[in-house]
Design a protein around this motif. Structure first.
Motif, mmCIF file in Angstrom:
data_model
loop_
_atom_site.group_PDB
_atom_site.id
_atom_site.type_symbol
_atom_site.label_atom_id
_atom_site.label_comp_id
_atom_site.label_asym_id
_atom_site.label_seq_id
_atom_site.Cartn_x
_atom_site.Cartn_y
_atom_site.Cartn_z
ATOM 1 N N ALA A 66 -78.574 42.142 62.118
ATOM 2 C CA ALA A 66 -77.594 41.872 63.180
ATOM 3 C C ALA A 66 -76.225 42.370 62.748
ATOM 4 N N LYS A 67 -75.585 43.163 63.618
ATOM 5 C CA LYS A 67 -74.222 43.643 63.374
ATOM 6 C C LYS A 67 -73.333 43.116 64.491
ATOM 7 N N PHE A 68 -72.210 42.520 64.117
ATOM 8 C CA PHE A 68 -71.368 41.856 65.114
ATOM 9 C C PHE A 68 -69.900 41.980 64.742
ATOM 10 N N GLN A 69 -69.108 42.492 65.667
ATOM 11 C CA GLN A 69 -67.651 42.460 65.540
ATOM 12 C C GLN A 69 -67.120 41.602 66.678
ATOM 13 N N PRO A 70 -66.326 40.576 66.385
ATOM 14 C CA PRO A 70 -65.925 39.618 67.423
ATOM 15 C C PRO A 70 -65.080 40.251 68.523
ATOM 16 N N LEU A 71 -65.039 39.565 69.650
ATOM 17 C CA LEU A 71 -64.235 40.007 70.786
ATOM 18 C C LEU A 71 -62.783 40.214 70.366
ATOM 19 N N LEU A 72 -62.185 41.297 70.824
ATOM 20 C CA LEU A 72 -60.769 41.542 70.548
ATOM 21 C C LEU A 72 -59.938 40.697 71.515
ATOM 22 N N LEU A 73 -59.333 39.634 70.997
ATOM 23 C CA LEU A 73 -58.629 38.674 71.850
ATOM 24 C C LEU A 73 -57.498 39.334 72.633
ATOM 25 N N GLU A 74 -56.905 40.378 72.071
ATOM 26 C CA GLU A 74 -55.783 41.015 72.762
ATOM 27 C C GLU A 74 -56.233 41.768 74.016
ATOM 28 N N THR A 75 -57.554 41.985 74.172
ATOM 29 C CA THR A 75 -58.045 42.668 75.373
ATOM 30 C C THR A 75 -58.265 41.710 76.535
ATOM 31 N N MET A 76 -58.208 40.407 76.275
ATOM 32 C CA MET A 76 -58.341 39.444 77.367
ATOM 33 C C MET A 76 -57.145 39.602 78.294
ATOM 34 N N THR A 77 -57.413 39.630 79.578
ATOM 35 C CA THR A 77 -56.392 39.979 80.552
ATOM 36 C C THR A 77 -55.308 38.930 80.696
ATOM 37 N N LYS A 78 -55.691 37.662 80.677
ATOM 38 C CA LYS A 78 -54.708 36.637 81.009
ATOM 39 C C LYS A 78 -54.808 35.371 80.178
#
Length: 497
Positions: A66-78
């Motif tokens: 399993a390879k996983f890079q977490p969600l980039l929080l700065e890409t969340m819109t609001k």
């Protein structure tokens, strides 16, 4: 009783109680209290999905990584911390998920039997449902107020085990349609199948007493090379596509009931991938007389094995196979939706109009189940609309964020201008547009307005542009056809010159 409980327990207390009270009898039985007991004691029983199977101890096994890079929080819109009242606690499950739950798992090759095609689906590109979708626009959707998935069997057990490598709480059946998993044969040899896969699933990132937080990747796609008797897996790969700028939908509750307010956002996940480290291998090799030729040594060194080259007798491209799976999941994709600038180039060559949809989230995956979902499950897949779109239009859909980036590329003047003309007419969340090949928007309607007027009685609609036709019983279909035909009518003076 609900009002009394709210006064006694408060909002969060009632939410916790309701999440445990699965039969809604306002009484917590010992069975219903088990999740809290397990959390307090740290003793967790085997999941309903982890049923023991009778497997051949000498059968082949393979390692899945399993390879996983977490969600980039700065890409969340609001919903960045502290913005619009979004608390740090609300995003804690998301922020704390930084690595796969199980980096490597050893599995039996026979477990992948669930991916073999049925006998009537052996033609290239002929899709079948590994896990059928049980939801549609008429059945509605599943509850948001859940923490534990229900049990499953066969393919559901396999997919749950695979996705559990990322996070301990995957839901193989999503809350929104289309659910499930679909596959098709991409290539055939004498002994093997190459099978293309598409899976819709989501994850619950929180546990009581926190409110539910749903994490819905756009899709899981990939392939498996599997022997016809499922004794050997040559290759396996499953991943969330990361080519678009947004590929995850997130939704979380702020109250104690299903009707409580919900926050929604989308973001970008760089990597979520499962891949076999190599072909499956036996633990013991016997000769034709049953004598042991080689076996795994106590240190765990694998058996040395030479694999024959697979020669495919029939095959189709990955792009073709993926499109077959996409149409199986989304019938509205019987119309080809081209990339943004390519659609205008095609329209110019064929002297057609562009039917363009601009939206906040994706139209053809699970990364945004908003009003776009309603459109794709209703008017966009209706036969009269499909016929008119195929006959008279070139279709495209685009993310707002991607057109904003395209508009900023001043060196590509034509594409930048196309994007600017679209963004000028856009209103949240979805705008449907009819455009000339040069990008001029000659007609448009917002999805929320469209859904509002099609839910009204015909006599309540004032606008003659969107009046209902007696030729179709479905007001949504009739209204969308009227929208398209009005666009064709307005374009006549321009297309004749």
């Amino acid at each position: 009783n609900q009002e009394t409980a709210l006064k006694s327990l408060g909002n969060e207390g009632l939410f916790l109680f309701s999440s445990l009270d699965t039969d809604k009898d306002l009484y917590i039985s010992p069975e219903e209290f088990k999740p809290i007991a397990e959390k307090l004691t740290g003793v967790t029983p085997v999941s309903d999905f982890e049923e023991e199977e009778t497997l051949d101890p000498n059968g082949e096994t393979l390692s899945i990584v399993a390879k996983f890079q977490p969600l980039l929080l700065e890409t969340m819109t609001k919903s960045k911390d502290g913005f619009l009242g979004i608390s740090h606690v609300a995003l804690s499950g998301l922020r704390n998920w930084t690595a796969p739950a199980t980096p490597v798992s050893v599995m039996s090759a026979k477990q992948f039997k669930a991916f073999l095609p049925p006998k009537n689906k052996l033609e290239l590109g002929d899709p079948w449902w590994i896990i059928p979708s049980e939801l549609n626009i008429f059945t509605g959707y599943l509850s948001n107020n859940r923490f534990k998935p229900s049990g499953g069997k066969n393919a559901e057990i396999l997919i749950h085990k695979l996705l559990s490598m990322f996070h301990p709480r995957p839901f193989v059946k999503t809350r929104f349609a289309p659910q499930g998993a679909v596959a098709c044969v991409q290539a055939i040899s004498e002994f093997y199948y190459l099978i293309a896969l598409r899976i819709h699933a989501e994850f619950q990132l929180n546990e009581p007493p926190d409110f539910p937080f749903w994490f819905s990747p756009a899709q899981f796609t990939g392939h498996i090379v599997l022997s016809r008797d499922s004794s050997h897996v040559r290759e396996f790969k499953l991943f969330v596509p990361n080519k678009r700028s947004l590929n995850v939908d997130m939704e979380w509750l702020y109250g104690a009931s299903e009707s409580s307010s919900m926050e929604v956002d989308i973001g970008y996940l760089p990597q979520m991938e499962l891949e076999s480290s190599g072909p499956s291998i036996p633990s013991v090799i016997h000769d034709e007389n049953g004598n042991v030729l080689d076996s795994r040594d106590p240190a765990g060194e694998p058996v040395q094995f030479v694999f024959e080259e697979i020669r495919w007798q029939q095959e189709m491209s990955w792009e073709e196979a993926a499109q077959k799976l996409e149409v199986a999941m989304y019938p509205f994709k019987k119309v080809s939706y081209l990339p943004f600038t390519q659609a205008f180039e095609r329209a110019k060559a064929e002297k057609k109009l562009v039917h363009s949809i601009l939206l906040w989230g994706a139209l053809d995956d699970q990364s945004w189940p908003g009003s776009g979902r309603t459109l794709r499950e209703t008017v966009l897949e209706s036969s009269p609309v499909l016929a008119l779109l195929n006959e008279s239009f070139v279709s495209s859909w685009s993310l707002v964020k991607e057109l904003e980036e395209l508009q900023a590329r001043r060196q590509d003047k034509f594409s930048s201008q196309l994007a600017a003309l679209h963004l000028e007419k856009y209103n949240f969340p979805v705008e449907m547009m009819i455009c000339l090949p040069n990008g001029t928007v000659i007609h448009h309607i917002n999805a929320n307005y469209f859904l509002d007027i099609t839910s009204m009685k015909p006599e309540e609609v004032e606008s003659s542009i969107f009046s209902f036709s007696s030729n179709f019983e479905d007001p949504s279909t009739a209204t969308y056809l009227q929208f398209l035909k009005e666009g064709l009518q307005r374009a006549k003076p321009f297309l004749q010159t």
